[in-house]
Design an enzyme around this catalytic site. Structure first.
Site, PDB file in Angstrom:
ATOM      1  N   ARG A  24      -3.698   5.696  67.351  1.00 35.13           N
ATOM      2  CA  ARG A  24      -3.958   4.266  67.149  1.00 35.13           C
ATOM      3  C   ARG A  24      -4.671   3.975  65.835  1.00 35.13           C
ATOM      4  O   ARG A  24      -4.614   2.877  65.292  1.00 35.13           O
ATOM      5  CB  ARG A  24      -4.825   3.746  68.306  1.00 35.13           C
ATOM      6  CG  ARG A  24      -4.214   3.904  69.688  1.00 35.13           C
ATOM      7  CD  ARG A  24      -5.270   3.695  70.760  1.00 35.13           C
ATOM      8  NE  ARG A  24      -6.336   4.720  70.635  1.00 35.13           N
ATOM      9  CZ  ARG A  24      -7.475   4.666  71.351  1.00 35.13           C
ATOM     10  NH1 ARG A  24      -7.703   3.667  72.194  1.00 35.13           N
ATOM     11  NH2 ARG A  24      -8.390   5.616  71.206  1.00 35.13           N
ATOM     12  N   GLN A  47     -31.628  -6.575  60.504  1.00 30.96           N
ATOM     13  CA  GLN A  47     -30.655  -7.587  60.050  1.00 30.96           C
ATOM     14  C   GLN A  47     -29.429  -6.906  59.499  1.00 30.96           C
ATOM     15  O   GLN A  47     -29.545  -5.874  58.818  1.00 30.96           O
ATOM     16  CB  GLN A  47     -31.300  -8.478  58.960  1.00 30.96           C
ATOM     17  CG  GLN A  47     -30.411  -9.568  58.379  1.00 30.96           C
ATOM     18  CD  GLN A  47     -31.171 -10.435  57.385  1.00 30.96           C
ATOM     19  OE1 GLN A  47     -32.265 -10.915  57.679  1.00 30.96           O
ATOM     20  NE2 GLN A  47     -30.592 -10.642  56.201  1.00 30.96           N
ATOM     21  N   ASP A  48     -28.255  -7.463  59.814  1.00 32.82           N
ATOM     22  CA  ASP A  48     -26.984  -6.995  59.250  1.00 32.82           C
ATOM     23  C   ASP A  48     -26.476  -8.045  58.269  1.00 32.82           C
ATOM     24  O   ASP A  48     -26.513  -9.248  58.566  1.00 32.82           O
ATOM     25  CB  ASP A  48     -25.929  -6.793  60.353  1.00 32.82           C
ATOM     26  CG  ASP A  48     -26.109  -5.464  61.086  1.00 32.82           C
ATOM     27  OD1 ASP A  48     -25.480  -5.294  62.142  1.00 32.82           O
ATOM     28  OD2 ASP A  48     -26.895  -4.615  60.616  1.00 32.82           O
ATOM     29  N   ASN A  49     -26.025  -7.589  57.126  1.00 30.87           N
ATOM     30  CA  ASN A  49     -25.491  -8.491  56.100  1.00 30.87           C
ATOM     31  C   ASN A  49     -24.042  -8.144  55.812  1.00 30.87           C
ATOM     32  O   ASN A  49     -23.597  -7.009  56.027  1.00 30.87           O
ATOM     33  CB  ASN A  49     -26.293  -8.363  54.796  1.00 30.87           C
ATOM     34  CG  ASN A  49     -27.732  -8.776  54.967  1.00 30.87           C
ATOM     35  OD1 ASN A  49     -28.047  -9.647  55.765  1.00 30.87           O
ATOM     36  ND2 ASN A  49     -28.622  -8.166  54.196  1.00 30.87           N
ATOM     37  N   HIS A  63     -31.092  -5.738  43.003  1.00 32.63           N
ATOM     38  CA  HIS A  63     -31.995  -6.535  43.836  1.00 32.63           C
ATOM     39  C   HIS A  63     -32.906  -5.692  44.715  1.00 32.63           C
ATOM     40  O   HIS A  63     -32.593  -4.548  45.061  1.00 32.63           O
ATOM     41  CB  HIS A  63     -31.169  -7.444  44.756  1.00 32.63           C
ATOM     42  CG  HIS A  63     -30.261  -8.373  44.022  1.00 32.63           C
ATOM     43  ND1 HIS A  63     -29.152  -8.940  44.604  1.00 32.63           N
ATOM     44  CD2 HIS A  63     -30.254  -8.808  42.740  1.00 32.63           C
ATOM     45  CE1 HIS A  63     -28.527  -9.701  43.731  1.00 32.63           C
ATOM     46  NE2 HIS A  63     -29.170  -9.633  42.583  1.00 32.63           N
ATOM     47  N   LYS A  73     -32.017  -0.152  52.950  1.00 37.28           N
ATOM     48  CA  LYS A  73     -30.649  -0.611  53.192  1.00 37.28           C
ATOM     49  C   LYS A  73     -29.734   0.555  53.524  1.00 37.28           C
ATOM     50  O   LYS A  73     -29.889   1.644  52.976  1.00 37.28           O
ATOM     51  CB  LYS A  73     -30.101  -1.340  51.949  1.00 37.28           C
ATOM     52  CG  LYS A  73     -30.908  -2.576  51.591  1.00 37.28           C
ATOM     53  CD  LYS A  73     -30.602  -3.103  50.223  1.00 37.28           C
ATOM     54  CE  LYS A  73     -31.543  -4.260  49.917  1.00 37.28           C
ATOM     55  NZ  LYS A  73     -31.499  -4.657  48.496  1.00 37.28           N
ATOM     56  N   TYR A 133     -24.084  -4.275  55.217  1.00 39.70           N
ATOM     57  CA  TYR A 133     -25.255  -3.410  55.135  1.00 39.70           C
ATOM     58  C   TYR A 133     -26.368  -3.884  56.055  1.00 39.70           C
ATOM     59  O   TYR A 133     -26.500  -5.068  56.339  1.00 39.70           O
ATOM     60  CB  TYR A 133     -25.748  -3.273  53.689  1.00 39.70           C
ATOM     61  CG  TYR A 133     -25.975  -4.538  52.927  1.00 39.70           C
ATOM     62  CD1 TYR A 133     -24.915  -5.290  52.440  1.00 39.70           C
ATOM     63  CD2 TYR A 133     -27.265  -4.976  52.656  1.00 39.70           C
ATOM     64  CE1 TYR A 133     -25.121  -6.447  51.709  1.00 39.70           C
ATOM     65  CE2 TYR A 133     -27.476  -6.123  51.921  1.00 39.70           C
ATOM     66  CZ  TYR A 133     -26.398  -6.848  51.449  1.00 39.70           C
ATOM     67  OH  TYR A 133     -26.628  -7.993  50.718  1.00 39.70           O
ATOM     68  N   ASP A 144     -37.699 -12.188  47.382  1.00 39.30           N
ATOM     69  CA  ASP A 144     -36.432 -11.753  46.772  1.00 39.30           C
ATOM     70  C   ASP A 144     -36.652 -11.577  45.278  1.00 39.30           C
ATOM     71  O   ASP A 144     -37.166 -12.482  44.604  1.00 39.30           O
ATOM     72  CB  ASP A 144     -35.369 -12.838  47.043  1.00 39.30           C
ATOM     73  CG  ASP A 144     -33.960 -12.364  46.734  1.00 39.30           C
ATOM     74  OD1 ASP A 144     -33.132 -13.207  46.370  1.00 39.30           O
ATOM     75  OD2 ASP A 144     -33.724 -11.149  46.842  1.00 39.30           O
ATOM     76  N   ASP A 171     -28.562 -13.426  38.608  1.00 35.48           N
ATOM     77  CA  ASP A 171     -28.484 -12.063  38.067  1.00 35.48           C
ATOM     78  C   ASP A 171     -28.379 -12.077  36.550  1.00 35.48           C
ATOM     79  O   ASP A 171     -28.816 -11.135  35.877  1.00 35.48           O
ATOM     80  CB  ASP A 171     -27.316 -11.313  38.698  1.00 35.48           C
ATOM     81  CG  ASP A 171     -27.603 -10.971  40.160  1.00 35.48           C
ATOM     82  OD1 ASP A 171     -26.662 -10.576  40.880  1.00 35.48           O
ATOM     83  OD2 ASP A 171     -28.774 -11.106  40.577  1.00 35.48           O
TER      84      ASP A 171
HETATM   85  C1  LIG Z   1     -29.514 -11.503  50.538  1.00 41.32           C
HETATM   86  C2  LIG Z   1     -29.404 -12.756  51.353  1.00 41.32           C
HETATM   87  C3  LIG Z   1     -28.918 -13.935  50.813  1.00 41.32           C
HETATM   88  N1  LIG Z   1     -28.836 -15.065  51.580  1.00 41.32           N
HETATM   89  C4  LIG Z   1     -28.277 -16.273  50.983  1.00 41.32           C
HETATM   90  C5  LIG Z   1     -29.018 -16.756  49.755  1.00 41.32           C
HETATM   91  C6  LIG Z   1     -27.929 -17.409  48.920  1.00 41.32           C
HETATM   92  O1  LIG Z   1     -27.743 -18.746  49.346  1.00 41.32           O
HETATM   93  C7  LIG Z   1     -26.675 -16.616  49.282  1.00 41.32           C
HETATM   94  C8  LIG Z   1     -26.309 -15.572  48.251  1.00 41.32           C
HETATM   95  O2  LIG Z   1     -27.473 -14.797  48.003  1.00 41.32           O
HETATM   96  P1  LIG Z   1     -27.486 -13.746  46.794  1.00 41.32           P
HETATM   97  O3  LIG Z   1     -26.836 -14.352  45.592  1.00 41.32           O
HETATM   98  O4  LIG Z   1     -28.888 -13.217  46.680  1.00 41.32           O
HETATM   99  O5  LIG Z   1     -26.499 -12.628  47.381  1.00 41.32           O
HETATM  100  P2  LIG Z   1     -26.230 -11.207  46.693  1.00 41.32           P
HETATM  101  O6  LIG Z   1     -26.146 -11.352  45.215  1.00 41.32           O
HETATM  102  O7  LIG Z   1     -25.101 -10.596  47.418  1.00 41.32           O
HETATM  103  O8  LIG Z   1     -27.561 -10.415  47.026  1.00 41.32           O
HETATM  104  C9  LIG Z   1     -27.563  -9.143  47.629  1.00 41.32           C
HETATM  105  O9  LIG Z   1     -27.123  -8.264  46.653  1.00 41.32           O
HETATM  106  C10 LIG Z   1     -27.540  -6.920  46.664  1.00 41.32           C
HETATM  107  C11 LIG Z   1     -26.317  -6.063  46.772  1.00 41.32           C
HETATM  108  C12 LIG Z   1     -28.558  -6.529  47.617  1.00 41.32           C
HETATM  109  O10 LIG Z   1     -28.827  -5.345  47.774  1.00 41.32           O
HETATM  110  C13 LIG Z   1     -29.329  -7.534  48.349  1.00 41.32           C
HETATM  111  O11 LIG Z   1     -29.222  -7.253  49.730  1.00 41.32           O
HETATM  112  C14 LIG Z   1     -28.968  -8.930  48.135  1.00 41.32           C
HETATM  113  O12 LIG Z   1     -29.897  -9.411  47.175  1.00 41.32           O
HETATM  114  O13 LIG Z   1     -26.961 -15.981  50.544  1.00 41.32           O
HETATM  115  C15 LIG Z   1     -29.215 -15.084  52.899  1.00 41.32           C
HETATM  116  O14 LIG Z   1     -29.127 -16.123  53.571  1.00 41.32           O
HETATM  117  N2  LIG Z   1     -29.704 -13.930  53.460  1.00 41.32           N
HETATM  118  C16 LIG Z   1     -29.814 -12.770  52.731  1.00 41.32           C
HETATM  119  O15 LIG Z   1     -30.247 -11.744  53.300  1.00 41.32           O
END
Ligand SMILES: Cc1cn([C@H]2C[C@H](O)[C@@H](COP(=O)(O)OP(=O)(O)O[C@H]3O[C@H](C)C(=O)[C@H](O)[C@H]3O)O2)c(=O)[nH]c1=O
Length: 191
Positions: A24, A47-49, A63, A73, A133, A144, A171
Site C-alpha cells: 500500500r 506545538q506543531d507547525n 529564526h 525544533k 516541525y 521572535d 527576513d
Molecule cells: C512561526 C509562527 C508564525 N506565525 C504566524 C506569524 C505570521 O503572521 C505568519 C508567518 O510567520 P513567519 O513569517 O515568521 O513564518 P516563517 O518565516 O515560516 O517562520 C518560521 O521560519 C523558520 C523556518 C523557523 O524555524 C521558525 O519556526 C519560524 O520563524 O505566521 C504563527 O502564528 N505561529 C508561529 O509559530
C-alpha cells in the site's frame, strides 16, 4: 528503531525514523518520545507547525525565539525538499557562528533536531514544498527574532543565488550576527 546521528556541530542531530513499507505504501512513527529519551534528548514538544512554500528558492530564516521562550525544533519535509540549516548563536560556544546544513526530503523522511541556542532556516529545493516541525515552546511574537540568512560572517552555502531568494520583508531586514547581542550562552555538556 529511529537512527540518531550527531552532525559536525554535535548538538544538531539527524533523525531518521523507520518506514515500514508494504504494497500500500508505508507507515512511519515520525516522533516517539521514548526514543529521544533513550538517545539523551529530553524534550517536551508543545506545538506543531506547517508551512507551504510555493517556489523553489524560498528562504525562511534564520529564526529563533529568545529565552524564556526559546524553541527546540524537529523539522521535516512532508512534501518536496529543503536545505535545512542550523547556526550556533550561543555566546562562548567553540562553534559560535558556525553552521550545519542537511537536505531533508519528503521522499526520505529524514528530520533535523535543532536545540535551543541555534538559529534555524531552510531553502526550498522544489516547488510547493511543505515543511512540518515540532517546537517545545509556544509561538511568542515578543520573543521572535532572527539574523540575516546571507550573513557573510556565517557563510551558509545556500543552494540559491542571493538575488533570487524569495524572502519575507522581515527576513530582508534581519540584523547581521555581529550586530546582534545573542541572549544565548554556551554551557559545555556535563558542566
Ligand atoms: C512561526 C509562527 C508564525 N506565525 C504566524 C506569524 C505570521 O503572521 C505568519 C508567518 O510567520 P513567519 O513569517 O515568521 O513564518 P516563517 O518565516 O515560516 O517562520 C518560521 O521560519 C523558520 C523556518 C523557523 O524555524 C521558525 O519556526 C519560524 O520563524 O505566521 C504563527 O502564528 N505561529 C508561529 O509559530
Amino acid at each position: 528503531m529511529t537512527t540518531f546521528t550527531r552532525l559536525a556541530i554535535p548538538e544538531i542531530v539527524l533523525v531518521q525514523p523507520v518506514r515500514h513499507g508494504d504494497a500500500r505504501g508505508y507507515f512511519c512513527e515520525t516522533y516517539k518520545k521514548p526514543e529521544f529519551d533513550a538517545f539523551g534528548i529530553d524534550i517536551a514538544f508543545v506545538q506543531d507547525n506547517e508551512s507551504l512554500s510555493r517556489e523553489v528558492g524560498v528562504v525562511r530564516g534564520l529564526h529563533f525565539q529568545t529565552p524564556p521562550q526559546a524553541q527546540a525544533k524537529l523539522v521535516r519535509a512532508v512534501r518536496g525538499s529543503i536545505f535545512d540549516v542550523a547556526v550556533d548563536i550561543r555566546t562562548g560556544s567553540p562553534t559560535f557562528g558556525k553552521w550545519v546544513g542537511v537536505t531533508l526530503t519528503a521522499a526520505s523522511g529524514d528530520q533535523l533536531f535543532v536545540p535551543h541556542g541555534f538559529a534555524h532556516g531552510f531553502c526550498t529545493l522544489e516547488p510547493d514544498t511543505i515543511v512540518a516541525y515540532k517546537v517545545d515552546a509556544p509561538y511568542s511574537p515578543a520573543h521572535d527574532a532572527g539574523i540575516r540568512w546571507d550573513d557573510p560572517a556565517i557563510g551558509v552555502d545556500w543552494p540559491v543565488e542571493a538575488g533570487r531568494a524569495v524572502l519575507s520583508g522581515k527576513d530582508q531586514k534581519a540584523p547581521l550576527l555581529a550586530d546582534y547581542a545573542s541572549p544565548f550562552v554556551y554551557v559545555a555538556a556535563g558542566a
